[in-house]
Design a protein around this motif. Structure first.
Motif, PDB file in Angstrom:
ATOM      1  N   GLU A  85      -7.989 -11.523   9.901  1.00  0.00           N
ATOM      2  CA  GLU A  85      -8.850 -12.596   9.569  1.00  0.00           C
ATOM      3  C   GLU A  85      -7.745 -13.646   8.576  1.00  0.00           C
ATOM      4  O   GLU A  85      -7.524 -14.771   8.726  1.00  0.00           O
ATOM      5  N   LEU A  86      -6.777 -12.762   7.958  1.00  0.00           N
ATOM      6  CA  LEU A  86      -5.764 -13.521   7.032  1.00  0.00           C
ATOM      7  C   LEU A  86      -4.722 -14.297   8.056  1.00  0.00           C
ATOM      8  O   LEU A  86      -4.179 -15.454   7.597  1.00  0.00           O
ATOM      9  N   THR A 145      -2.569   0.725  -2.497  1.00  0.00           N
ATOM     10  CA  THR A 145      -1.099   0.246  -2.900  1.00  0.00           C
ATOM     11  C   THR A 145      -0.508  -0.130  -1.741  1.00  0.00           C
ATOM     12  O   THR A 145       0.233  -1.102  -1.627  1.00  0.00           O
ATOM     13  N   GLU A 146      -0.647   0.721  -0.498  1.00  0.00           N
ATOM     14  CA  GLU A 146       0.206   0.359   0.704  1.00  0.00           C
ATOM     15  C   GLU A 146      -0.459  -0.893   1.073  1.00  0.00           C
ATOM     16  O   GLU A 146       0.405  -1.703   1.816  1.00  0.00           O
ATOM     17  N   ILE A 151      -0.124  -6.941   2.478  1.00  0.00           N
ATOM     18  CA  ILE A 151      -0.507  -8.375   2.185  1.00  0.00           C
ATOM     19  C   ILE A 151       0.236  -9.076   1.570  1.00  0.00           C
ATOM     20  O   ILE A 151       0.464 -10.208   1.810  1.00  0.00           O
ATOM     21  N   SER A 152       1.097  -8.759   0.580  1.00  0.00           N
ATOM     22  CA  SER A 152       2.021  -9.240  -0.175  1.00  0.00           C
ATOM     23  C   SER A 152       3.143  -9.899   0.648  1.00  0.00           C
ATOM     24  O   SER A 152       3.573 -10.983   0.734  1.00  0.00           O
ATOM     25  N   ARG A 168       5.510 -14.036  -6.886  1.00  0.00           N
ATOM     26  CA  ARG A 168       4.664 -14.599  -6.860  1.00  0.00           C
ATOM     27  C   ARG A 168       3.619 -14.151  -5.622  1.00  0.00           C
ATOM     28  O   ARG A 168       2.332 -13.841  -6.072  1.00  0.00           O
ATOM     29  N   PRO A 169       4.182 -13.842  -4.546  1.00  0.00           N
ATOM     30  CA  PRO A 169       3.094 -13.080  -3.534  1.00  0.00           C
ATOM     31  C   PRO A 169       2.495 -12.021  -4.028  1.00  0.00           C
ATOM     32  O   PRO A 169       1.354 -11.617  -3.812  1.00  0.00           O
ATOM     33  N   ARG A 170       3.459 -11.016  -4.742  1.00  0.00           N
ATOM     34  CA  ARG A 170       2.987  -9.511  -5.169  1.00  0.00           C
ATOM     35  C   ARG A 170       1.804 -10.092  -6.299  1.00  0.00           C
ATOM     36  O   ARG A 170       1.035  -9.296  -6.537  1.00  0.00           O
TER      37      ARG A 170
END
Length: 221
Positions: A85-86, A145-146, A151-152, A168-170
């Motif tokens: 979906e992302l 965490t993984e 996602i980052s 910024r992404p993380r």
């Protein structure tokens, strides 16, 4: 060929074999989750799972390395559904907007995504099992965490950024995943175990990320 001869039965096609394997795996998965929920994860044995399906231990270990892998098999499907979906979110959306839209869309369609494997009710009950079982919760946090790193990197790619050079992404994903952990825990402690309940809670908390990160929370005197 003589009329009294009979042709040998055709060997099953690869497609039929794969469907049979999938049915066996899904049956083991459903039986295991049902037993985990009814009598507890630690108390359930592999023998009880295989007895419920009518297969051998060898068959179980052909599909799953251990009980832990069974518990998180459906969670893998749900996480993959969210990531898909992302990927599908409009490029014009900002990072937090894209993640918000993706998770709400994933909750809206989770029943369809899981329909061939388990009922959505069984999944929701297994999610609560994870939240309430210390050994499973520890694994869940490690896996989270993984997923967060995955996602980052996806968010960084959407924004044409180097995830290792730009924080910024993380940071954005950490805030988003923090909300997911909080809402999951609160939902697990509540009385309403429906998808609608966790969706409402998720939406309400995601909508507060911006104000929560503002410079000051104090109201003017």
């Amino acid at each position: 060929m003589r009329t009294d001869e009979r042709a040998a039965p055709a060997a099953p096609t690869a497609g039929l074999r794969e469907r049979k394997k999938r049915r066996t795996r899904d049956a083991l998965l459903r039986a295991a989750l049902g037993l985990f929920i009814s009598q507890g994860y630690e108390r359930t044995t592999v023998d009880e799972i295989t007895d419920a399906v009518g297969v051998s231990q060898r068959t179980f270990f052909r599909y799953f390395a251990n009980k832990e892998e069974v518990v998180f098999a459906v969670q893998d499907l749900v996480e993959s559904h969210f990531v898909a979906e992302l990927h599908a979110r409009p490029a014009a959306e900002g990072p937090l907007g894209a993640m918000r839209g993706a998770v709400l869309a994933a909750w809206d369609t989770v029943e369809e995504a899981l329909s061939e494997v388990v009922t959505v009710d069984l999944y929701m009950r297994s999610y609560r099992l994870i939240e309430s079982t210390p050994a499973l919760l520890a694994v869940h946090l490690r896996r989270s965490t993984e997923l967060e790193e995955r996602i980052s990197r996806l968010i960084a790619a959407r924004e044409c950024l180097d995830v290792d050079a730009d924080p910024r992404p993380r940071v954005a994903v950490a805030a988003f995943c923090g909300v997911m952990r909080v809402t999951g825990r609160l939902w697990g402690q509540g009385e309403d175990s429906s998808v609608e309940a966790i969706r409402r809670l998720t939406e309400a908390y995601l909508d507060r990320i911006g104000p929560a990160l503002a410079a000051s929370w104090r109201e003017a005197p």
